[in-house]
Design a protein around this motif. Structure first.
Motif, mmCIF file in Angstrom:
data_model
loop_
_atom_site.group_PDB
_atom_site.id
_atom_site.type_symbol
_atom_site.label_atom_id
_atom_site.label_comp_id
_atom_site.label_asym_id
_atom_site.label_seq_id
_atom_site.Cartn_x
_atom_site.Cartn_y
_atom_site.Cartn_z
ATOM 1 N N UNK A 149 0.848 -1.198 0.000
ATOM 2 C CA UNK A 149 0.000 0.000 0.000
ATOM 3 C C UNK A 149 0.879 1.241 0.000
ATOM 4 N N UNK A 150 0.294 2.347 -0.416
ATOM 5 C CA UNK A 150 0.983 3.619 -0.341
ATOM 6 C C UNK A 150 2.288 3.634 -1.128
ATOM 7 N N UNK A 151 3.326 4.146 -0.451
ATOM 8 C CA UNK A 151 4.639 4.269 -1.086
ATOM 9 C C UNK A 151 5.208 2.905 -1.462
ATOM 10 N N UNK A 152 4.943 1.884 -0.620
ATOM 11 C CA UNK A 152 5.446 0.546 -0.904
ATOM 12 C C UNK A 152 4.856 0.012 -2.212
ATOM 13 N N UNK A 153 3.569 0.322 -2.473
ATOM 14 C CA UNK A 153 2.918 -0.136 -3.705
ATOM 15 C C UNK A 153 3.596 0.482 -4.935
ATOM 16 N N UNK A 154 3.993 1.773 -4.817
ATOM 17 C CA UNK A 154 4.668 2.428 -5.939
ATOM 18 C C UNK A 154 6.039 1.796 -6.192
ATOM 19 N N UNK A 155 6.750 1.455 -5.103
ATOM 20 C CA UNK A 155 8.074 0.831 -5.242
ATOM 21 C C UNK A 155 7.954 -0.534 -5.913
ATOM 22 N N UNK A 156 6.983 -1.345 -5.439
ATOM 23 C CA UNK A 156 6.794 -2.691 -5.984
ATOM 24 C C UNK A 156 6.365 -2.629 -7.448
ATOM 25 N N UNK A 190 8.842 6.567 -4.993
ATOM 26 C CA UNK A 190 8.111 6.842 -3.745
ATOM 27 C C UNK A 190 8.603 8.119 -3.070
ATOM 28 N N UNK A 191 9.479 8.842 -3.758
ATOM 29 C CA UNK A 191 9.960 10.101 -3.206
ATOM 30 C C UNK A 191 11.087 9.932 -2.213
ATOM 31 N N UNK A 192 11.753 8.798 -2.210
ATOM 32 C CA UNK A 192 12.835 8.527 -1.268
ATOM 33 C C UNK A 192 14.154 8.462 -2.028
ATOM 34 N N UNK A 193 15.127 9.249 -1.591
ATOM 35 C CA UNK A 193 16.456 9.230 -2.213
ATOM 36 C C UNK A 193 17.359 8.287 -1.438
ATOM 37 N N UNK A 194 17.885 7.305 -2.125
ATOM 38 C CA UNK A 194 18.802 6.338 -1.530
ATOM 39 C C UNK A 194 20.208 6.543 -2.081
ATOM 40 N N UNK A 195 21.222 6.105 -1.340
ATOM 41 C CA UNK A 195 22.586 6.120 -1.879
ATOM 42 C C UNK A 195 22.680 5.221 -3.114
ATOM 43 N N UNK A 196 23.721 5.416 -3.881
ATOM 44 C CA UNK A 196 23.872 4.663 -5.129
ATOM 45 C C UNK A 196 24.421 3.270 -4.907
ATOM 46 N N UNK A 215 6.203 -5.844 1.671
ATOM 47 C CA UNK A 215 6.546 -5.352 0.329
ATOM 48 C C UNK A 215 7.241 -3.997 0.409
ATOM 49 N N UNK A 216 8.313 -3.865 -0.342
ATOM 50 C CA UNK A 216 9.080 -2.620 -0.355
ATOM 51 C C UNK A 216 10.343 -2.709 0.479
ATOM 52 N N UNK A 217 10.483 -3.743 1.332
ATOM 53 C CA UNK A 217 11.711 -3.899 2.107
ATOM 54 C C UNK A 217 12.884 -4.181 1.171
ATOM 55 N N UNK A 263 16.268 -4.755 5.305
ATOM 56 C CA UNK A 263 16.076 -3.486 6.049
ATOM 57 C C UNK A 263 14.792 -2.856 5.562
ATOM 58 N N UNK A 264 14.171 -2.053 6.456
ATOM 59 C CA UNK A 264 12.922 -1.379 6.105
ATOM 60 C C UNK A 264 13.187 0.115 6.158
ATOM 61 N N UNK A 265 12.936 0.759 5.041
ATOM 62 C CA UNK A 265 13.166 2.196 4.912
ATOM 63 C C UNK A 265 11.897 2.980 5.206
ATOM 64 N N UNK A 266 10.748 2.510 4.744
ATOM 65 C CA UNK A 266 9.481 3.212 4.880
ATOM 66 C C UNK A 266 8.906 3.099 6.265
#
Length: 266
Positions: A149-156, A190-196, A215-217, A263-266
């Protein structure tokens, strides 16, 4: 008896009339020829001494036979040349027909191969679609909440949309990826900036158990601070990741390549 009765006669024997006539005729003819020649030429002309040889019947037969044989040989050679030309022309025609047939057969096989490849790709896409539908419809399992759901749904959704793309080291899309490039792009949706880098990505957020995934982990392989590979958990016990140049971006079960942690970011 006369005193001359036994003395042999000295008179020459008489010649026969026929011999005398023959010799007279020959002599007359010669004299006539000489007379004509003398009358025709000048008085002081030299006598004609050239001799003309007339061909004999035997030599004419030989020359005629030679000419006939030569003509026959020429006709036979011409016939042979004509026959050879006909054979060569027929061979050329057959070669052209064979080449056209071979080309047509090659094109037919190529078309059949392309059609078969298209059918296989269509079947694979349909299979992936069915699998995704099944995973989306599935409810809880030992891996925790399965409905994104939410941001996790966009990532998946973003990660699954890249399945089938190629793997290229250092690539960040849009048609080829490496593992951390795909994770970074999915989280950007999902609007989250991660390292490369994968080791930096796995060091973020909160560590979670593989039995409590959502989902999204982010899944990682290796140590958390020194991971060498990352992927995205999409639910239903599956992950999406840019695995390697052989597989490209795929969706696989966790049992396919068990991760070291998450790891879980959201």
């Amino acid at each position: 008896m006369s005193h001359t009765a036994h003395i042999p006669s000295h008179r020459k024997p008489r010649r026969s009339a026929s011999k005398i006539a023959l010799r007279a005729g020959v002599a007359g003819g010669v004299l006539s020829t000489i007379a004509v020649a003398g009358a025709a030429g000048p008085a002081n002309a030299e006598p004609v001494t050239e001799t003309i040889e007339m061909p004999t019947i035997g030599s004419l037969d030989t020359e005629l036979s030679t000419a006939v044989a030569a003509a026959a040989d020429a006709s036979q050679q011409e016939a042979l040349d004509l026959d050879l030309a006909v054979q060569e022309n027929a061979a050329n025609v057959q070669a052209v027909k064979a080449a056209k047939k071979a080309k047509a057969e090659a094109e037919r096989k190529a078309d059949a191969a392309r059609a078969e490849k298209a059918r296989e790709e269509a079947k694979e896409r349909a299979s992936r679609t069915a699998e995704r539908t099944s995973l989306s419809a599935s409810s809880g399992s030992s891996y925790g909440t399965q409905q994104a759901t939410g941001s996790a749904a966009a990532i998946v959704a973003f990660a699954r949309a890249q399945v089938g793309d190629s793997y290229v080291m250092g690539s960040t899309g849009p048609n080829s990826w490496d593992c951390s490039g795909l994770v970074q792009a999915a989280y950007r949706e999902a609007g989250v900036d991660l390292p490369r880098i994968s080791s930096d990505q796995s060091s973020m957020g909160t560590s979670v158990s593989l039995d409590n995934l959502q989902p999204g982990d982010i899944l990682y392989w290796g140590s958390r601070s020194g991971s060498y590979h990352v992927a995205i958990y999409v639910g239903g016990g599956n992950f999406v990741g840019a695995q390697n140049p052989s597989t490209g971006v795929v969706e696989r079960s966790l049992d396919y390549d068990r991760p070291s942690g998450a790891v879980r970011i959201l």
